[in-house]
Design a protein around this motif. Structure first.
Motif, PDB file in Angstrom:
ATOM      1  N   MET A 187       0.976  -1.363  -0.035  1.00  0.00           N
ATOM      2  CA  MET A 187       0.027   0.057   0.127  1.00  0.00           C
ATOM      3  C   MET A 187       0.825   1.258  -0.019  1.00  0.00           C
ATOM      4  SD  MET A 187      -2.986   0.357   2.734  1.00  0.00           S
ATOM      5  CE  MET A 187      -4.151  -1.168   2.737  1.00  0.00           C
ATOM      6  N   GLY A 188       2.009   1.237   0.542  1.00  0.00           N
ATOM      7  CA  GLY A 188       2.858   2.343   0.537  1.00  0.00           C
ATOM      8  C   GLY A 188       3.658   2.561   1.769  1.00  0.00           C
ATOM      9  N   CYS A 189       3.473   1.952   2.928  1.00  0.00           N
ATOM     10  CA  CYS A 189       3.874   2.173   4.309  1.00  0.00           C
ATOM     11  C   CYS A 189       5.254   2.072   4.148  1.00  0.00           C
ATOM     12  CB  CYS A 189       3.097   1.389   5.166  1.00  0.00           C
ATOM     13  SG  CYS A 189       1.680   1.444   5.668  1.00  0.00           S
ATOM     14  N   TYR A 190       5.819   3.309   4.796  1.00  0.00           N
ATOM     15  CA  TYR A 190       7.397   3.265   4.705  1.00  0.00           C
ATOM     16  C   TYR A 190       7.950   1.981   5.783  1.00  0.00           C
ATOM     17  CZ  TYR A 190       7.378   6.336   8.953  1.00  0.00           C
ATOM     18  OH  TYR A 190       7.206   6.934  10.088  1.00  0.00           O
ATOM     19  N   GLU A 191       7.407   1.909   6.696  1.00  0.00           N
ATOM     20  CA  GLU A 191       7.858   0.882   7.887  1.00  0.00           C
ATOM     21  C   GLU A 191       6.637   0.236   8.370  1.00  0.00           C
ATOM     22  OE1 GLU A 191      10.694   3.102  10.157  1.00  0.00           O
ATOM     23  OE2 GLU A 191       9.299   2.805  11.888  1.00  0.00           O
ATOM     24  N   ILE A 192       6.727  -1.088   8.879  1.00  0.00           N
ATOM     25  CA  ILE A 192       5.486  -1.782   9.516  1.00  0.00           C
ATOM     26  C   ILE A 192       6.144  -2.098  10.904  1.00  0.00           C
ATOM     27  CG2 ILE A 192       4.132  -3.631   9.163  1.00  0.00           C
ATOM     28  CD1 ILE A 192       3.870  -2.011   6.844  1.00  0.00           C
ATOM     29  N   SER A 193       5.350  -1.658  11.879  1.00  0.00           N
ATOM     30  CA  SER A 193       5.482  -1.818  13.122  1.00  0.00           C
ATOM     31  C   SER A 193       4.657  -3.088  13.631  1.00  0.00           C
ATOM     32  CB  SER A 193       5.253  -0.645  14.166  1.00  0.00           C
ATOM     33  OG  SER A 193       5.424  -0.728  15.464  1.00  0.00           O
ATOM     34  N   LEU A 194       5.232  -4.116  14.371  1.00  0.00           N
ATOM     35  CA  LEU A 194       4.593  -5.286  14.582  1.00  0.00           C
ATOM     36  C   LEU A 194       4.229  -5.349  16.208  1.00  0.00           C
ATOM     37  CD1 LEU A 194       7.018  -7.628  12.557  1.00  0.00           C
ATOM     38  CD2 LEU A 194       4.877  -6.936  12.049  1.00  0.00           C
ATOM     39  N   GLY A 195       3.130  -5.138  16.446  1.00  0.00           N
ATOM     40  CA  GLY A 195       2.688  -5.085  17.789  1.00  0.00           C
ATOM     41  C   GLY A 195       2.395  -6.039  18.643  1.00  0.00           C
ATOM     42  N   ASP A 196       2.949  -6.189  19.684  1.00  0.00           N
ATOM     43  CA  ASP A 196       2.599  -7.392  20.698  1.00  0.00           C
ATOM     44  C   ASP A 196       1.771  -6.832  21.727  1.00  0.00           C
ATOM     45  OD1 ASP A 196       2.338  -9.607  22.517  1.00  0.00           O
ATOM     46  OD2 ASP A 196       4.289  -9.543  23.195  1.00  0.00           O
ATOM     47  N   THR A 197       0.462  -6.263  21.434  1.00  0.00           N
ATOM     48  CA  THR A 197      -0.342  -5.588  21.951  1.00  0.00           C
ATOM     49  C   THR A 197      -0.620  -5.895  23.602  1.00  0.00           C
ATOM     50  OG1 THR A 197      -1.625  -5.760  19.818  1.00  0.00           O
ATOM     51  CG2 THR A 197      -2.550  -4.662  21.710  1.00  0.00           C
ATOM     52  N   ILE A 198      -0.622  -7.243  23.615  1.00  0.00           N
ATOM     53  CA  ILE A 198      -0.982  -7.805  24.949  1.00  0.00           C
ATOM     54  C   ILE A 198       0.422  -8.282  25.706  1.00  0.00           C
ATOM     55  CG2 ILE A 198      -3.421  -7.940  24.925  1.00  0.00           C
ATOM     56  CD1 ILE A 198      -2.764 -10.930  24.267  1.00  0.00           C
ATOM     57  N   GLY A 199       1.473  -8.176  24.925  1.00  0.00           N
ATOM     58  CA  GLY A 199       2.715  -8.644  25.853  1.00  0.00           C
ATOM     59  C   GLY A 199       2.924  -9.997  25.991  1.00  0.00           C
ATOM     60  N   VAL A 200       2.244 -11.068  25.214  1.00  0.00           N
ATOM     61  CA  VAL A 200       2.542 -12.296  25.660  1.00  0.00           C
ATOM     62  C   VAL A 200       3.776 -12.859  24.962  1.00  0.00           C
ATOM     63  CG1 VAL A 200       0.054 -12.746  26.222  1.00  0.00           C
ATOM     64  CG2 VAL A 200       0.723 -12.872  23.646  1.00  0.00           C
TER      65      VAL A 200
END
Ligand SMILES: CC(C)(COP(=O)([O-])OP(=O)([O-])OC[C@H]1O[C@@H](n2cnc3c(N)ncnc32)[C@H](O)[C@@H]1OP(=O)([O-])[O-])[C@@H](O)C(=O)NCCC(=O)NCCSC(=O)C[C@@](C)(O)CC(=O)[O-]
Length: 337
Positions: free
Chosen positions: A199-212
């Motif tokens: 899509m054109g994102c310059y960076e993809i941040s991978l989120g461990d939302t619940i820290g598991v």
């Protein structure tokens, strides 16, 4: 250590005309041979969004201005979402208008839809982040639509952002686990990462939302994502709910990742992920990285002062162990900040 081979990716990925990221062209991959790491400070947004008591706009502005003096190059400043759902971020436009924008520092804001993008244009924002999820249930709870619908919306946001010369970062939540669905497959994460990147994102941040996550689950997930996007475009966004965040970051460093999100004082939490605690404390990440010999460009004592400032305003101790230790060691009395 896996290294991204450019020729393995279609030309459209590399020279995506819609990607404004030429201005984000600094390369963070291990292939550079430099021991450099980019830190994305998310304290003013992820750190504060879940605070029950409204943090005054003045305090948010001072907080960001202090962070701007630490050497950080990216400070996520607010989010332009439905203020009824996240009232803490309701003053986002005001914050963006009032902060001192340091040259060379980017101040992204979260934008979920065209309305948020319009607000970003009004506030003269130059950098936004769109946020998808790798879990259907979380996507519905967080942004009130399916993953596919969110990707359609984000395409509209990216198209509008391109017209206005605004760069776009992409987040994926629940990359190793979801509060509602449990384990999340690496393939699901890589599928969405590829779509956001195309899509054109310059960076993809991978989120461990619940820290598991653990180094085990992170490593499997990263192996899948590295197949579809360049390693130097991958960032990690760790919450520390299970105390695994620093271990996960160290393990990802070994896997070649060189971009990490953090929140000073370990502030944070997502209103749509019950039980999730704060992000990894940026001070702890920087302390570890400097100890290993990585350059971040960040002056740790200044970062600690910014973390102490916001902790004081929230009326709680700084959640960073490195900050607590160094505050007493360096006698960074909170009265001085
Ligand atoms: C996505 C929406 C907007 C869809 O919300 P919706 O309800 O589907 O949208 P809607 O178009 O029906 O609009 C509903 C109301 O919201 C307003 N509205 C609609 N959009 C906007 C906007 N941009 N700015 C301001 N107002 C907006 C709109 O004008 C309307 O107002 P009303 O008519 O009721 O007065 C909503 O669900 C929402 O705002 N969700 C909040 C999501 C959020 O902020 N989550 C926390 C951040 S994500 C996160 O923390 C994870 C991350 C990134 O850190 C990584 C990780 O750790 O995993």
């Amino acid at each position: 250590m896996a290294t991204f081979v450019r020729s393995a990716f279609p030309a459209a990925f590399r020279t995506n005309a819609r990607c404004i990221a030429s201005i984000r062209s600094q390369s963070w991959g291990p292939h550079t041979g430099l021991k450099k790491v980019k830190i994305v400070e998310v304290g003013p947004r992820d750190g504060l969004q879940n605070e029950k008591n409204f943090v005054q706009t003045d305090v948010k502005v001072n907080f960001i201005n202090k962070l701007s003096k630490t050497g950080l190059k990216v400070i996520e400043a607010s989010s332009f979402v439905n203020p009824k759902l996240v009232p803490q971020m309701a003053d986002g436009i005001e914050v963006m208008k009032r902060i001192n924008r340091e040259p060379g520092v980017d101040y992204p804001v979260l934008v979920p839809n065209p309305k948020g993008l319009q607000n970003a244009v009004t506030a003269d924002v130059k950098d936004i982040a769109i946020f998808a999820a790798a879990s259907e249930t979380f996507s519905n709870k967080n942004i009130n639509c399916t993953i596919n619908e969110s990707l359609r919306r984000f395409q509209d946001v990216v198209d509008m952002a391109n017209i206005h010369g605004i760069a776009v970062r992409g987040y994926i939540s629940c990359v190793v686990g979801c509060p509602y669905e449990g384990d999340v497959s690496p393939e699901k994460v890589s599928e969405i990462a590829e779509k956001l990147y195309k899509m054109g994102c310059y960076e993809i941040s991978l989120g461990d939302t619940i820290g598991v996550g653990t180094p085990g689950s992170f490593s499997k997930m990263l192996r899948a994502v590295k197949q579809v996007i360049p390693l130097e475009r991958i960032a990690l966004h760790c919450h520390d709910t299970y105390g695994q965040a620093l271990a996960n970051i160290y393990s990802a460093l070994e896997d070649g990742v060189r971009i990490f999100d953090g929140s000073v004082a370990g502030l944070g939490g997502c209103p749509f992920a019950k039980g999730a605690t704060g992000n990894v404390a940026t001070e702890d990440v920087v302390y570890m990285l400097h100890g290993i010999g990585y350059e971040t460009g960040i002056q740790l004592p200044e970062l600690i002062k910014a973390g102490n400032y916001i902790s004081q305003h929230l009326g709680r101790p700084n959640g960073s162990k490195a900050a607590i230790a160094m505050t007493s060691k360096l006698q960074l009395d909170q009265d001085q900040v």
